[in-house]
Design a protein around this motif. Structure first.
Motif, PDB file in Angstrom:
ATOM      1  N   LEU A 213       1.275  -1.186   0.466  1.00  0.00           N
ATOM      2  CA  LEU A 213      -0.329  -0.106  -0.059  1.00  0.00           C
ATOM      3  C   LEU A 213       0.759   1.405   0.290  1.00  0.00           C
ATOM      4  CD1 LEU A 213      -2.977   1.218   0.266  1.00  0.00           C
ATOM      5  CD2 LEU A 213      -2.360   1.808   2.908  1.00  0.00           C
ATOM      6  N   HIS A 214       2.223   1.687   0.660  1.00  0.00           N
ATOM      7  CA  HIS A 214       2.725   2.470   1.052  1.00  0.00           C
ATOM      8  C   HIS A 214       3.936   2.883  -0.391  1.00  0.00           C
ATOM      9  CE1 HIS A 214       0.797   3.949   5.031  1.00  0.00           C
ATOM     10  NE2 HIS A 214       0.434   2.640   6.076  1.00  0.00           N
ATOM     11  N   SER A 215       4.294   1.674  -0.475  1.00  0.00           N
ATOM     12  CA  SER A 215       5.471   1.656  -1.744  1.00  0.00           C
ATOM     13  C   SER A 215       4.371   1.983  -3.307  1.00  0.00           C
ATOM     14  CB  SER A 215       6.243   0.438  -1.495  1.00  0.00           C
ATOM     15  OG  SER A 215       5.311  -0.577  -2.235  1.00  0.00           O
ATOM     16  N   GLU A 216       3.343   1.674  -2.965  1.00  0.00           N
ATOM     17  CA  GLU A 216       2.530   1.909  -4.538  1.00  0.00           C
ATOM     18  C   GLU A 216       1.410   2.652  -4.640  1.00  0.00           C
ATOM     19  OE1 GLU A 216       1.923  -2.385  -5.812  1.00  0.00           O
ATOM     20  OE2 GLU A 216       3.687  -3.557  -5.469  1.00  0.00           O
ATOM     21  N   VAL A 217       0.919   2.593  -3.505  1.00  0.00           N
ATOM     22  CA  VAL A 217      -0.774   3.483  -3.415  1.00  0.00           C
ATOM     23  C   VAL A 217      -0.404   5.264  -2.746  1.00  0.00           C
ATOM     24  CG1 VAL A 217      -2.936   3.619  -2.750  1.00  0.00           C
ATOM     25  CG2 VAL A 217      -2.260   1.252  -3.268  1.00  0.00           C
ATOM     26  N   THR A 218      -0.036   4.911  -1.480  1.00  0.00           N
ATOM     27  CA  THR A 218       0.336   6.113  -1.071  1.00  0.00           C
ATOM     28  C   THR A 218       1.299   7.084  -0.789  1.00  0.00           C
ATOM     29  OG1 THR A 218       1.381   5.300   1.438  1.00  0.00           O
ATOM     30  CG2 THR A 218      -1.229   5.395   0.712  1.00  0.00           C
ATOM     31  N   GLY A 219       2.447   6.430  -1.788  1.00  0.00           N
ATOM     32  CA  GLY A 219       3.830   7.110  -1.687  1.00  0.00           C
ATOM     33  C   GLY A 219       4.202   7.000  -0.791  1.00  0.00           C
ATOM     34  N   PHE A 220       4.259   6.124   0.689  1.00  0.00           N
ATOM     35  CA  PHE A 220       5.112   7.154   1.586  1.00  0.00           C
ATOM     36  C   PHE A 220       6.370   6.056   2.354  1.00  0.00           C
ATOM     37  CE2 PHE A 220       0.639   8.224   3.987  1.00  0.00           C
ATOM     38  CZ  PHE A 220       0.427   9.674   3.627  1.00  0.00           C
ATOM     39  N   ALA A 221       6.305   4.727   1.627  1.00  0.00           N
ATOM     40  CA  ALA A 221       7.443   4.074   1.423  1.00  0.00           C
ATOM     41  C   ALA A 221       8.464   4.673   0.436  1.00  0.00           C
ATOM     42  CB  ALA A 221       7.338   2.543   1.283  1.00  0.00           C
ATOM     43  N   ASP A 222       9.367   5.109   0.586  1.00  0.00           N
ATOM     44  CA  ASP A 222      10.619   5.577  -0.408  1.00  0.00           C
ATOM     45  C   ASP A 222      11.193   4.189  -1.414  1.00  0.00           C
ATOM     46  OD1 ASP A 222      10.536   8.450  -0.498  1.00  0.00           O
ATOM     47  OD2 ASP A 222      11.047   8.081   1.747  1.00  0.00           O
ATOM     48  N   ALA A 223      11.720   3.097  -0.151  1.00  0.00           N
ATOM     49  CA  ALA A 223      12.078   2.078  -0.742  1.00  0.00           C
ATOM     50  C   ALA A 223      11.432   0.907   0.096  1.00  0.00           C
ATOM     51  CB  ALA A 223      13.440   2.028  -0.313  1.00  0.00           C
ATOM     52  N   VAL A 224      11.487  -0.712  -0.492  1.00  0.00           N
ATOM     53  CA  VAL A 224      11.221  -1.394   0.500  1.00  0.00           C
ATOM     54  C   VAL A 224      12.333  -2.680   0.146  1.00  0.00           C
ATOM     55  CG1 VAL A 224       9.926  -3.480  -0.289  1.00  0.00           C
ATOM     56  CG2 VAL A 224       9.125  -1.516  -1.124  1.00  0.00           C
ATOM     57  N   ALA A 225      12.120  -3.064   1.648  1.00  0.00           N
ATOM     58  CA  ALA A 225      13.595  -4.473   1.884  1.00  0.00           C
ATOM     59  C   ALA A 225      12.926  -5.797   2.755  1.00  0.00           C
ATOM     60  CB  ALA A 225      13.984  -3.695   2.502  1.00  0.00           C
ATOM     61  N   ALA A 226      13.647  -6.731   1.897  1.00  0.00           N
ATOM     62  CA  ALA A 226      13.278  -7.855   2.287  1.00  0.00           C
ATOM     63  C   ALA A 226      13.577  -8.424   3.437  1.00  0.00           C
ATOM     64  CB  ALA A 226      13.703  -8.997   1.558  1.00  0.00           C
TER      65      ALA A 226
END
Length: 509
Positions: A213-226
């Protein structure tokens, strides 16, 4: 009776370092999750962490022995040799809930890092506020939050979200200049359980505030980590592009061998036909120093690429069209993404480079319902207020208001067009339909004649003729043009420091 102060000290120290106890720490390790102190150790260079508030506990007597460090590990250390502060939420202590004492610890670190000029990192995982402490009128009446979440961007903030992050863990994350979410993390105003009780809706945590949600919809996530380790590594790398505070220029890195003399590859990467798509990220890799590209919000607003990188060893921010997605048409999400990135770069003295190949803003119901009108002008205002050096290169198509927002019309300090550039108010094919209403199938000869009229004077040379760009270049010379423009427009009189008109721009909008 003689008091053994050393023994008492060591007992208290061991209790504080024991966090929420061996059982909870073991359970985390078995799930592959680092605890708060392990995260701090990963963030800072070896043996550089200096803790503050180790012996703090809850000010509620009944909780004194159950709240080592009051659920927050705070202090300073070195990140790649530069001092930084950290606030790590310890989920093993009452779910890292925030009480009066832990809020004092966090407030002290925020004040210290802002005053002395060092980055601040949040390692976030929390159930939110400590409910018993704030219930009733006295609980809220004792609060003083006038500047608790105020951002003036005097020093960089970065956040990594690892698990459930509600309350201040969420507020600090969306206030940060960079946020990475570990897969599986949930960031929201309140927990799914509280949402269920309050609204009657049974909501899945990932649906409510998950990393997708935050990486693709809200844009709050600047990056994603495993993993936890990857999230912390991304924070460290982000900080490597930024100055310690806004009163200095970003650090300069050695230029990797082989970074130059790759420009001829652009002839193969970018097709000359404006309707053929390609991946702009490959162009950025050629323009930037080898291995230096660091994407920001890669999963959000994909028709626009925003990346930190280095060009000639110096930090730079890239805003680039990407025809691979929506043909490069700029939607509402891409507008918000561009604005946020301009604010970041201008706040920390990072020059901006625009690489342009766009057909205009995405029009229609979805765009208008997404508030694109306001987002276009927000972007325009941010660009006008930015005082860092700004350079634009027009690759192929460049139409309409997007021409202005992407650095045309002298909204940047230096501009060049590739010899394949096509610049106009809109795509000539669309213009024929709007102005003349001609059906190309019904009268192809008339359509072609009117199309030629609409396409007249739309090359890069036509823009150069009226000094709308300063040069028309071979694509192979793109890196050299950018390097020269950054050198010509460098903020040498102020030591590379801009005016920071955007320092109080909202962090989330």
């Amino acid at each position: 009776m003689t008091i053994d102060y050393e023994l008492r000290h060591e007992e208290r120290r061991a209790h504080a370092l024991g966090m929420g106890g061996e059982r909870k720490l073991t359970a985390r390790a078995e799930r592959g999750e680092l605890n708060a102190r392990e995260r701090v150790a990963r963030l800072f260079d070896d043996d550089s962490f200096r803790e503050t508030g180790l012996f703090a506990t809850s000010n509620v007597d009944a909780d004194q022995h159950a709240t080592p460090a009051d659920g927050k590990v705070t202090g300073t250390g070195l990140v790649d040799g530069r001092r930084a502060g950290a606030i790590a939420y310890d989920f093993t202590v009452k779910g890292a809930s925030s009480g009066a004492v832990s809020n004092k610890k966090m407030g002290h670190l925020k004040d210290l890092t802002a005053r002395t000029g060092m980055p601040l990192v949040y390692l976030a995982e929390s159930t939110g506020v400590r409910m018993p402490d704030v219930m009733g009128g006295t609980g809220l009446g004792n609060a003083d939050d006038r500047a608790r979440f105020l951002r003036r961007r005097t020093n960089p903030w970065a956040s990594a979200v690892f698990g459930y992050s509600f309350g201040s863990a969420a507020w600090h994350t969306v206030s940060s200049d960079f946020a990475v979410l570990r897969k599986g993390a949930v960031m929201a105003v309140s927990s799914p359980q509280l949402v269920g009780r309050a609204t009657g809706q049974q909501v899945d945590g990932q649906e409510l505030g998950g990393w997708k949600l935050h990486s693709e919809v809200t844009g709050f996530a600047d990056a994603v980590a495993a993993t936890d380790e990857e999230a912390i590594a991304l924070v460290r790398r982000f900080l490597s592009y930024l100055p310690a505070h806004n009163g200095e220029a970003p650090p300069v890195a050695p230029i990797p061998e082989g970074s130059a003399a790759r420009g001829s590859r652009l002839h193969d990467i970018v097709p000359p036909e404006r309707t053929n798509v390609y991946d702009m990220r490959k162009v950025i890799e050629v323009v930037a120093d080898l291995g230096s590209v660091f994407p920001i919000k890669e999963r959000y607003g994909k028709s626009l690429v925003t990346s930190l990188c280095r060009i000639g060893g110096q930090s730079a921010g890239i805003i680039a069209s990407n025809p691979m997605f929506k043909g490069g048409a700029i939607d509402a999400a891409a507008c918000a993404k561009a604005t946020s990135f301009i604010v970041l770069c201008d706040s920390y003295n990072i020059p901006l480079v625009f690489l342009v190949d766009q057909p205009g803003f995405l029009i229609g119901l979805d765009g208008e319902r997404g508030g694109i009108v306001g987002k276009v002008i927000n972007w325009m205002n941010a660009l006008s207020l930015a005082t860092v050096p700004k350079v634009t290169v027009m690759l192929r198509k460049n139409y309409g208001q997007g021409y202005v927002n992407m650095g045309g019309a002298w909204t940047t300090d230096a501009a060049a067009a590739w010899w394949s550039a096509e610049v106009s108010f809109m795509d000539p094919r669309s213009a024929v339909g709007v102005v003349h209403g001609i059906d190309p199938a019904a009268d192809p000869r008339l359509y072609e004649r009117k199309l030629a009229e609409m396409a007249k004077d739309s090359t890069g040379y036509d823009v150069a003729r009226v000094y709308g760009v300063q040069d028309v270049i071979d694509p192979a010379d793109t890196r050299e043009f950018i390097l020269g423009a950054l050198e010509d427009n460098a903020l040498t009189r102020t030591g590379g420091v801009g005016e920071h008109h955007l320092s109080t721009w909202p962090t989330s909008y």
